[in-house]
Motif scaffolding. Structure first.
Motif, PDB file in Angstrom:
ATOM      1  N   ALA A 161       0.818  -1.282  -0.777  1.00 42.31           N
ATOM      2  CA  ALA A 161      -0.052  -0.300  -0.075  1.00 42.31           C
ATOM      3  C   ALA A 161       0.917   1.633  -0.348  1.00 42.31           C
ATOM      4  CB  ALA A 161      -0.881   0.149   0.856  1.00 42.31           C
ATOM      5  N   GLY A 162       1.854   0.969  -0.414  1.00 40.12           N
ATOM      6  CA  GLY A 162       3.122   1.948  -0.089  1.00 40.12           C
ATOM      7  C   GLY A 162       3.121   2.976   0.931  1.00 40.12           C
ATOM      8  N   ARG A 163       2.871   4.047   1.055  1.00 39.29           N
ATOM      9  CA  ARG A 163       3.062   5.028   1.423  1.00 39.29           C
ATOM     10  C   ARG A 163       1.526   5.295   2.828  1.00 39.29           C
ATOM     11  NH1 ARG A 163       5.502   7.600  -2.125  1.00 39.29           N
ATOM     12  NH2 ARG A 163       3.582   9.369  -2.350  1.00 39.29           N
ATOM     13  N   ALA A 164       0.293   4.625   2.194  1.00 36.33           N
ATOM     14  CA  ALA A 164      -0.346   5.127   2.655  1.00 36.33           C
ATOM     15  C   ALA A 164      -1.012   4.610   4.095  1.00 36.33           C
ATOM     16  CB  ALA A 164      -1.543   4.384   2.630  1.00 36.33           C
ATOM     17  N   GLY A 165       0.378   3.799   4.747  1.00 40.71           N
ATOM     18  CA  GLY A 165       0.409   3.950   6.290  1.00 40.71           C
ATOM     19  C   GLY A 165       0.455   4.860   7.103  1.00 40.71           C
ATOM     20  N   MET A 166       1.093   5.405   6.482  1.00 44.04           N
ATOM     21  CA  MET A 166       1.290   6.353   7.080  1.00 44.04           C
ATOM     22  C   MET A 166       0.319   8.223   7.622  1.00 44.04           C
ATOM     23  SD  MET A 166       5.227   9.127   6.112  1.00 44.04           S
ATOM     24  CE  MET A 166       4.542   9.901   4.092  1.00 44.04           C
ATOM     25  N   TYR A 167      -0.338   7.573   6.033  1.00 46.18           N
ATOM     26  CA  TYR A 167      -1.138   9.109   6.474  1.00 46.18           C
ATOM     27  C   TYR A 167      -2.346   8.646   6.655  1.00 46.18           C
ATOM     28  CZ  TYR A 167       1.175  10.266   2.073  1.00 46.18           C
ATOM     29  OH  TYR A 167       2.371  10.964   1.163  1.00 46.18           O
ATOM     30  N   ALA A 168      -2.799   7.222   6.546  1.00 51.51           N
ATOM     31  CA  ALA A 168      -3.918   6.574   7.572  1.00 51.51           C
ATOM     32  C   ALA A 168      -3.559   6.858   9.287  1.00 51.51           C
ATOM     33  CB  ALA A 168      -4.149   4.910   7.612  1.00 51.51           C
ATOM     34  N   CYS A 169      -2.489   6.455   9.371  1.00 50.39           N
ATOM     35  CA  CYS A 169      -2.495   7.100  11.412  1.00 50.39           C
ATOM     36  C   CYS A 169      -2.548   8.728  11.394  1.00 50.39           C
ATOM     37  CB  CYS A 169      -0.458   6.547  10.920  1.00 50.39           C
ATOM     38  SG  CYS A 169      -0.774   5.144  11.460  1.00 50.39           S
ATOM     39  N   TRP A 170      -1.830   9.450  10.435  1.00 49.54           N
ATOM     40  CA  TRP A 170      -2.653  10.975  10.894  1.00 49.54           C
ATOM     41  C   TRP A 170      -3.952  11.142  11.072  1.00 49.54           C
ATOM     42  CZ3 TRP A 170      -0.772  15.617  11.660  1.00 49.54           C
ATOM     43  CH2 TRP A 170      -1.648  16.822  11.242  1.00 49.54           C
ATOM     44  N   LEU A 171      -4.464   9.975   9.738  1.00 51.50           N
ATOM     45  CA  LEU A 171      -6.655  10.046  10.075  1.00 51.50           C
ATOM     46  C   LEU A 171      -7.087   9.713  10.979  1.00 51.50           C
ATOM     47  CD1 LEU A 171      -6.552   9.647   6.174  1.00 51.50           C
ATOM     48  CD2 LEU A 171      -7.182  11.825   6.712  1.00 51.50           C
ATOM     49  N   LEU A 172      -6.569   9.121  11.497  1.00 56.08           N
ATOM     50  CA  LEU A 172      -6.849   8.611  12.570  1.00 56.08           C
ATOM     51  C   LEU A 172      -6.816   8.847  13.664  1.00 56.08           C
ATOM     52  CD1 LEU A 172      -6.043   4.803  12.296  1.00 56.08           C
ATOM     53  CD2 LEU A 172      -8.426   5.359  12.072  1.00 56.08           C
ATOM     54  N   SER A 173      -5.677   9.845  14.348  1.00 59.99           N
ATOM     55  CA  SER A 173      -5.013  10.406  15.005  1.00 59.99           C
ATOM     56  C   SER A 173      -6.253  12.092  15.112  1.00 59.99           C
ATOM     57  CB  SER A 173      -3.690  11.028  15.189  1.00 59.99           C
ATOM     58  OG  SER A 173      -2.915   9.620  15.112  1.00 59.99           O
ATOM     59  N   PHE A 174      -5.592  12.318  13.557  1.00 60.60           N
ATOM     60  CA  PHE A 174      -6.837  13.411  13.624  1.00 60.60           C
ATOM     61  C   PHE A 174      -8.882  13.248  13.962  1.00 60.60           C
ATOM     62  CE2 PHE A 174      -9.063  17.243  12.024  1.00 60.60           C
ATOM     63  CZ  PHE A 174      -7.589  18.414  11.770  1.00 60.60           C
ATOM     64  N   ALA A 175      -8.918  11.919  14.444  1.00 60.21           N
ATOM     65  CA  ALA A 175     -10.616  11.904  13.659  1.00 60.21           C
ATOM     66  C   ALA A 175     -10.041  11.346  15.770  1.00 60.21           C
ATOM     67  CB  ALA A 175     -10.252  10.602  13.120  1.00 60.21           C
ATOM     68  N   VAL A 176      -9.454  11.021  16.323  1.00 56.41           N
ATOM     69  CA  VAL A 176      -9.678  11.026  17.345  1.00 56.41           C
ATOM     70  C   VAL A 176      -9.401  12.769  18.456  1.00 56.41           C
ATOM     71  CG1 VAL A 176      -8.418   9.988  19.648  1.00 56.41           C
ATOM     72  CG2 VAL A 176      -8.922   8.843  18.293  1.00 56.41           C
ATOM     73  N   TYR A 177      -7.694  13.335  17.987  1.00 59.28           N
ATOM     74  CA  TYR A 177      -7.842  14.845  18.467  1.00 59.28           C
ATOM     75  C   TYR A 177      -8.542  15.760  17.587  1.00 59.28           C
ATOM     76  CZ  TYR A 177      -4.772  11.872  21.680  1.00 59.28           C
ATOM     77  OH  TYR A 177      -4.708  11.033  22.517  1.00 59.28           O
ATOM     78  N   GLY A 178      -8.591  15.792  16.330  1.00 60.79           N
ATOM     79  CA  GLY A 178      -8.697  17.104  15.804  1.00 60.79           C
ATOM     80  C   GLY A 178     -10.119  17.932  15.896  1.00 60.79           C
ATOM     81  N   GLU A 179     -11.418  17.485  16.167  1.00 61.13           N
ATOM     82  CA  GLU A 179     -12.156  18.086  16.469  1.00 61.13           C
ATOM     83  C   GLU A 179     -11.840  18.801  18.265  1.00 61.13           C
ATOM     84  OE1 GLU A 179     -16.304  16.685  16.124  1.00 61.13           O
ATOM     85  OE2 GLU A 179     -15.433  15.135  14.798  1.00 61.13           O
ATOM     86  N   GLY A 180     -11.054  18.249  18.845  1.00 60.36           N
ATOM     87  CA  GLY A 180     -10.881  19.610  20.472  1.00 60.36           C
ATOM     88  C   GLY A 180      -9.301  20.213  19.744  1.00 60.36           C
ATOM     89  N   LEU A 181      -8.629  20.548  18.731  1.00 63.40           N
ATOM     90  CA  LEU A 181      -7.966  21.006  18.330  1.00 63.40           C
ATOM     91  C   LEU A 181      -8.377  22.156  17.556  1.00 63.40           C
ATOM     92  CD1 LEU A 181      -4.991  21.978  17.503  1.00 63.40           C
ATOM     93  CD2 LEU A 181      -4.741  20.630  16.093  1.00 63.40           C
ATOM     94  N   ILE A 182      -9.129  21.837  16.029  1.00 59.96           N
ATOM     95  CA  ILE A 182      -9.696  22.875  15.779  1.00 59.96           C
ATOM     96  C   ILE A 182     -10.927  23.774  16.567  1.00 59.96           C
ATOM     97  CG2 ILE A 182     -11.348  22.883  14.095  1.00 59.96           C
ATOM     98  CD1 ILE A 182      -9.280  22.262  12.180  1.00 59.96           C
ATOM     99  N   ALA A 183     -11.244  23.437  17.579  1.00 53.64           N
ATOM    100  CA  ALA A 183     -12.322  24.198  18.054  1.00 53.64           C
ATOM    101  C   ALA A 183     -11.547  25.304  19.058  1.00 53.64           C
ATOM    102  CB  ALA A 183     -12.825  23.489  19.397  1.00 53.64           C
TER     103      ALA A 183
END
Length: 344
Positions: A135-157
């Protein structure tokens, strides 16, 4: 025959020759120049004219077609492990709330995350979600997206309110729902692959095959969404999360399409879509922070308007939703080619 000799000698059926010819750019119009009605008819003559090859050893012979219940049970069990690891971790943290200190709870969380990652890695090595070419570099991007799903809304707020001014709130519900959805994703991918192979066997032209596969892709995505939404809702209900899981649902569809393409030998489009979603999510807080500099206030206005209209979750919802829509359009064209199904 001279130009495609290697393809004809390796093929075990005319269907493989037809898919290979299509992958080399031959169309039904090209086949008409060779006095054949379509690529499938041309492939049948090439297969018939190719000298018979010596029989392969018994151990390398393909297994006869038919349901392999044991194999399905194996990859289904593996697909259930990531969700089970996350659910066990969440349950342990809930049961020991107030009894364990901060360090112990952090250790439990890290151990649960490592178990879930290990289970997911095992799951993606077998079954319909396995990517033969990686899957190439997809794993690195997936880790970012999952981390943002957990913490992203609080950071944006916090950033929109003038922060960040401290640790932002985490929402583990999307992570629990997405890991539980790995099993439905595997079964939806399996159903799509099986039905597509049946279409390939019964089709007599490339256009006919493509027209039959596109609805199958939409059905597979719809089935996955129907399974994903209840899992996300139950995860949010169990962990006390409020609001519609729109962003997590868009992320789940994005992951599903990216992995489905990778499983059919096309990892690059999914990697690009994941990278684009990461770029949008990273750009949102960066634009708000840049807008605080003198003269750069207009940079933050789109993010402020988006958050005012849909809340902090609108940022990941837009990023993942747009990427998933673009990937769906690409997949409807890429997976309607016969050559994409000889690798699955």
């Amino acid at each position: 025959m001279h130009h495609h000799r290697d393809l004809c000698e390796r093929a075990v059926s005319p269907l493989e020759i037809a898919a290979g010819l299509e992958a080399h750019g031959l169309t039904d119009r090209t086949a008409a120049r060779y006095r054949h009605r379509d690529v499938f008819a041309l492939a049948e003559e090439l297969y018939a004219r190719t000298p018979a090859q010596p029989a392969a050893p018994a151990e390398s012979a393909p297994r006869p077609p038919g349901p392999d219940t044991e194999a399905r049970a194996g990859w289904t069990l593996l697909a259930l492990l990531p969700g089970a690891a996350c659910l066990a971790t969440a349950g342990l943290l809930r049961l020991t709330e107030g009894a364990l200190g901060g360090g112990a709870r952090f250790a439990v969380t890290v151990a649960g995350a490592l178990l879930a990652c290990l289970a997911l890695r095992l799951c993606l090595r077998r079954g319909p979600l396995r990517a033969p070419e990686g899957a190439g570099r997809a794993g690195m991007y997936a880790c970012w997206l999952l981390s943002f799903a957990v913490y992203g809304e609080g950071l944006i707020a916090q950033v929109v309110r003038g922060g960040p001014d401290g640790p932002w709130e985490a929402d583990p519900a999307p992570l629990l729902g997405l890991t539980a959805a790995v099993a439905p994703a595997a079964w939806c991918a399996h159903l799509f692959t099986v039905r597509a192979h049946r279409k390939l066997t019964g089709s007599r032209a490339l256009e006919e095959f493509g027209a039959g596969v596109r609805p199958l892709l939409l059905v597979a995505v719809a089935l996955f969404v129907c399974a994903l939404l209840p899992l996300l809702f139950l995860a949010g209900l169990g962990l006390g999360s409020t609001g519609l899981p729109v962003a997590a649902a868009a992320l789940g569809v994005l992951f599903f399409l990216a992995r489905l393409l990778a499983a059919h030998g096309l990892p690059e489009p999914g990697t690009v879509a994941l990278a684009a979603a990461c770029a949008v999510e990273a750009a949102a807080p960066a634009l708000v922070l840049a807008g605080r500099l003198p003269g750069l206030e207009p940079l933050a206005r789109p993010v402020h308007a988006l958050v005012a209209a849909g809340g902090p979750g609108a940022v990941p919802a837009l990023a993942c939703g747009a990427a998933a829509l673009g990937l769906l359009l690409h997949a409807s064209a890429a997976l309607s080619r016969a050559s994409a199904h000889t690798r699955a």
